[in-house]
Design an enzyme around this catalytic site. Sequence first.
Site, PDB file in Angstrom:
ATOM      1  N   ASP A  53      46.894  54.640 -16.305  1.00  0.00           N
ATOM      2  CA  ASP A  53      46.880  53.351 -15.633  1.00  0.00           C
ATOM      3  C   ASP A  53      46.552  52.450 -17.304  1.00  0.00           C
ATOM      4  O   ASP A  53      47.261  51.427 -17.405  1.00  0.00           O
ATOM      5  CB  ASP A  53      45.606  52.730 -15.038  1.00  0.00           C
ATOM      6  CG  ASP A  53      45.681  51.212 -14.675  1.00  0.00           C
ATOM      7  OD1 ASP A  53      46.535  50.966 -13.927  1.00  0.00           O
ATOM      8  OD2 ASP A  53      44.713  50.826 -15.041  1.00  0.00           O
ATOM      9  N   GLU A 125      50.751  57.247 -11.975  1.00  0.00           N
ATOM     10  CA  GLU A 125      49.731  57.201 -13.056  1.00  0.00           C
ATOM     11  C   GLU A 125      48.899  58.355 -13.613  1.00  0.00           C
ATOM     12  O   GLU A 125      48.670  58.316 -15.075  1.00  0.00           O
ATOM     13  CB  GLU A 125      48.705  55.978 -12.832  1.00  0.00           C
ATOM     14  CG  GLU A 125      49.351  54.474 -12.500  1.00  0.00           C
ATOM     15  CD  GLU A 125      48.232  53.624 -11.983  1.00  0.00           C
ATOM     16  OE1 GLU A 125      48.417  52.270 -12.494  1.00  0.00           O
ATOM     17  OE2 GLU A 125      47.303  53.773 -11.250  1.00  0.00           O
TER      18      GLU A 125
END
Length: 236
Positions: A53, A125
Amino acid sequence: MNIEEKLTELQKVIGLSFNNLSNLKCAISHSSYVNELKVNKWENYERLEFLGDAVLELITSNFLYTNHPDMPEGEMSKLRASLVCESSLAFTAKKMEIGKYILLGKGEDSSGGRNRNSLLSDVFEAIIGAVYLEFGFETAKEYVERVLLNDISENQIFVDSKSRMQIYVQARGGMELEYRVIEEKGPDHDKHFVVGLFINKEEFGRGEGHNKKEAEQIAAYNAIKFLEFKGKTTCI
């Protein structure tokens, strides 16, 4: 398909060959799967998702800053948020068919987790995190730009599809936009909704999802692509 076969195929999808597959294996491992293992357990994707992320946000910020020198900070923030939001990442993950490589526990799998937007975006992610650890920032940057940022306009159309269709209808006047549930299928724990987008009672697009909102978004996106194909509009 066993784990080794999934990892082999996934590397082809990603376009990178890992020397150490442990991080990639973690990236596709849901906690439900790891918890079912009796021996030789390994980490699930959650820590890699946290790392991925952060890497994704930096890469996207750098991309927008470099490629849009005249774009104000507020617009860059808004565009970045839409590019890295759950629906955008899940949209990209579905195009790459990431879902079929995820390792899930039996219960999570039977409840439709493999196609759930939140899970797909998390795994996407986590894979970025695995790529970063294996190859470093530059390769991670090239990967994200190739699979996510190479066509910002297409991702934007999908993310904004419902609002774009609303604007399209309102701008022409005398048009009625309706989302209609055509079919509900599957057991309660894995329900699928088929929704049609109708303009003046004529169907222009259809979408399927685990909830009505997701199905409506896909229906709107498909309607936009249909209208573009018919020459009615160019990127609503």
